[in-house]
Write a protein that holds these residues in place. Sequence first.
Motif, mmCIF file in Angstrom:
data_model
loop_
_atom_site.group_PDB
_atom_site.id
_atom_site.type_symbol
_atom_site.label_atom_id
_atom_site.label_comp_id
_atom_site.label_asym_id
_atom_site.label_seq_id
_atom_site.Cartn_x
_atom_site.Cartn_y
_atom_site.Cartn_z
ATOM 1 N N GLY A 325 0.787 -1.219 0.000
ATOM 2 C CA GLY A 325 0.000 0.000 0.000
ATOM 3 C C GLY A 325 0.817 1.265 0.000
ATOM 4 O O GLY A 325 0.283 2.345 -0.284
ATOM 5 N N ALA A 326 2.102 1.181 0.343
ATOM 6 C CA ALA A 326 2.974 2.365 0.351
ATOM 7 C C ALA A 326 3.604 2.543 -1.021
ATOM 8 O O ALA A 326 4.092 1.586 -1.613
ATOM 9 C CB ALA A 326 4.050 2.238 1.416
ATOM 10 N N THR A 327 3.585 3.782 -1.522
ATOM 11 C CA THR A 327 4.196 4.040 -2.827
ATOM 12 C C THR A 327 5.711 4.139 -2.745
ATOM 13 O O THR A 327 6.395 4.062 -3.764
ATOM 14 C CB THR A 327 3.663 5.352 -3.419
ATOM 15 N N GLY A 328 6.220 4.349 -1.537
ATOM 16 C CA GLY A 328 7.655 4.554 -1.349
ATOM 17 C C GLY A 328 8.009 6.003 -1.100
ATOM 18 O O GLY A 328 9.110 6.322 -0.655
ATOM 19 N N ALA A 329 7.071 6.924 -1.361
ATOM 20 C CA ALA A 329 7.310 8.347 -1.097
ATOM 21 C C ALA A 329 7.021 8.646 0.377
ATOM 22 O O ALA A 329 6.118 8.059 0.977
ATOM 23 C CB ALA A 329 6.435 9.208 -1.992
ATOM 24 N N TYR A 330 7.777 9.584 0.941
ATOM 25 C CA TYR A 330 7.622 9.895 2.366
ATOM 26 C C TYR A 330 8.148 11.304 2.633
ATOM 27 O O TYR A 330 8.844 11.911 1.805
ATOM 28 C CB TYR A 330 8.386 8.885 3.222
ATOM 29 N N ARG A 331 7.845 11.791 3.810
ATOM 30 C CA ARG A 331 8.381 13.082 4.254
ATOM 31 C C ARG A 331 8.464 13.090 5.768
ATOM 32 O O ARG A 331 7.582 12.579 6.456
ATOM 33 C CB ARG A 331 7.511 14.238 3.773
ATOM 34 N N GLU A 349 3.165 8.249 1.785
ATOM 35 C CA GLU A 349 2.227 8.343 0.664
ATOM 36 C C GLU A 349 1.623 6.983 0.351
ATOM 37 O O GLU A 349 2.310 5.955 0.391
ATOM 38 C CB GLU A 349 2.950 8.885 -0.574
ATOM 39 N N GLY A 350 0.318 6.982 0.054
ATOM 40 C CA GLY A 350 -0.371 5.744 -0.303
ATOM 41 C C GLY A 350 -1.357 5.341 0.772
ATOM 42 O O GLY A 350 -1.847 6.172 1.542
ATOM 43 N N ALA A 351 -1.638 4.038 0.809
ATOM 44 C CA ALA A 351 -2.606 3.528 1.787
ATOM 45 C C ALA A 351 -2.051 2.286 2.492
ATOM 46 O O ALA A 351 -2.657 1.212 2.462
ATOM 47 C CB ALA A 351 -3.917 3.202 1.082
ATOM 48 N N PRO A 352 -0.898 2.409 3.155
ATOM 49 C CA PRO A 352 -0.354 1.261 3.883
ATOM 50 C C PRO A 352 -1.227 0.920 5.084
ATOM 51 O O PRO A 352 -1.716 1.809 5.781
ATOM 52 C CB PRO A 352 1.032 1.737 4.322
ATOM 53 N N THR A 353 -1.411 -0.357 5.314
ATOM 54 C CA THR A 353 -2.252 -0.780 6.438
ATOM 55 C C THR A 353 -1.430 -1.202 7.644
ATOM 56 O O THR A 353 -1.926 -1.198 8.771
ATOM 57 C CB THR A 353 -3.152 -1.954 6.010
ATOM 58 N N ASP A 354 -0.161 -1.547 7.432
ATOM 59 C CA ASP A 354 0.656 -2.055 8.528
ATOM 60 C C ASP A 354 1.594 -0.958 9.027
ATOM 61 O O ASP A 354 2.808 -0.999 8.811
ATOM 62 C CB ASP A 354 1.455 -3.275 8.053
ATOM 63 N N ASP A 371 6.879 10.208 16.648
ATOM 64 C CA ASP A 371 5.745 10.564 17.499
ATOM 65 C C ASP A 371 4.418 10.269 16.810
ATOM 66 O O ASP A 371 3.417 9.976 17.468
ATOM 67 C CB ASP A 371 5.819 12.048 17.879
ATOM 68 N N ALA A 372 4.427 10.360 15.481
ATOM 69 C CA ALA A 372 3.204 10.058 14.719
ATOM 70 C C ALA A 372 3.595 9.573 13.334
ATOM 71 O O ALA A 372 4.605 10.009 12.773
ATOM 72 C CB ALA A 372 2.324 11.298 14.611
ATOM 73 N N ILE A 373 2.810 8.647 12.807
ATOM 74 C CA ILE A 373 2.950 8.203 11.421
ATOM 75 C C ILE A 373 1.604 8.385 10.758
ATOM 76 O O ILE A 373 0.591 7.824 11.213
ATOM 77 C CB ILE A 373 3.403 6.737 11.340
ATOM 78 N N GLU A 374 1.580 9.194 9.720
ATOM 79 C CA GLU A 374 0.324 9.528 9.052
ATOM 80 C C GLU A 374 0.426 9.184 7.572
ATOM 81 O O GLU A 374 1.507 9.247 6.984
ATOM 82 C CB GLU A 374 0.004 11.016 9.225
ATOM 83 N N THR A 375 -0.695 8.800 7.005
ATOM 84 C CA THR A 375 -0.741 8.494 5.574
ATOM 85 C C THR A 375 -1.440 9.610 4.818
ATOM 86 O O THR A 375 -2.364 10.246 5.332
ATOM 87 C CB THR A 375 -1.468 7.171 5.317
ATOM 88 N N VAL A 376 -0.960 9.854 3.611
ATOM 89 C CA VAL A 376 -1.581 10.842 2.729
ATOM 90 C C VAL A 376 -1.703 10.220 1.346
ATOM 91 O O VAL A 376 -0.874 9.387 0.954
ATOM 92 C CB VAL A 376 -0.772 12.148 2.653
#
Length: 393
Positions: A325-331, A349-354, A371-376
């Motif tokens: 679900g992750a595209t590999g992009a991050y920030r 970036e994407g829709a990772p579930t794990d 502190d936080a991991i968020e998906t966009v």
Amino acid sequence: MLHRLNAQLERLHTHPFYAGRLPREVTSTAEFAQHVPLMSRAQLVAEMAKPGYGAFAPAPSAPPVRVHLTPMGASLVPILHSAADLRTIEAACGQHLDACGIGPGDVCMVTFGYHLFVAGLFYQSQMEARGVACIPHGPGETERAAQVARQCGVTVLAGNPSHALKLIEAGCPIPRVFFAGGEAFSGNAELYARVRAAMPHTLLIDSYSLSECLPVARTFPGGDSPGVHVFDELLYAEVIDPDSGEVLPDGERGELVLTHLKKELQPLVRYRTGDLTVLERTPPVHGRTVALPRVVFGRVDSMVKVKGVKVYPSELKTVLLGVPGATGAYRLVLSRKAHGGDHLTLLVEGAPTDLHTVAERFKRQTLIHADAIETVEKLDGAALVEDNRRETA
């Protein structure tokens, strides 16, 4: 190792590039690190751009017989090899091929590129020097490559792991030995597992090289350590703090620095590769004792200090390898907590579930927790870091 370093220092202390920079001898590797300056890629690029390759101009007694052109920034930099350099490389690789049980009677298909990419010709020449029949196919054209492999009875395959999976699906014979390169392999658990499932009885070899330092390291069969072992008859490897330049203890992540021990043309001494890795010592594996257990996992770039720890943004790419679900992009987004201290958010970036796996990998890689991991759905721009700490301080 010390005698090899001193032999190279003796050879190079009058070299036009190194004259006045190198001692003729050192009494320890610590003294070597203390008295021998680091060399940057920019220095290599600048020297090779001069007429006749500047201080790296070949002597008439050792002309180049092979010139690779490798991209470095906006430049195409010539990488020079003399006949003796090629024989040295072939001898070291030949020992590795022997360890893998590869020799006359084997047929190797090379699916690495040959155009401005050294790997294709590199594998072809070492195989041929050991009496192995070689098919210089190059990348792409999967169906044809699989057909050629069946027709010629390929037993050894060298190429990109993702492409190798497509070749197997297209009917390529499962090789006895597979040489992987061009993308993260043993450090990418998901990709490695897929290749292992497709080639259940194949000897899988991960490799790491640079055009200017060839080869650097490979998986040697029979070792218990993961990752790759350095060809320490060719190279002396160190890991330094990219910020201070100080040599780091084994097991700490930092920038890989390499010194040629036998290179005749264009020898590099304490050359900063820009690659992030971890170095460990192991019991001898086919004579090699210097391991990079995680190969390389990022580049030295705009380091940021978070919670007192140095974080290199590009190293975070390994955190997302194989995450569904992750595209590999991050920030990495940094801000200040209300009562002081850093607040760190990882945007994925994407829709990772794990996300639990992502959090565990992040902590293992950086030695701090997010502190936080968020998906966009989509990250705008290519920036790896958004540092808002000054704004909120």
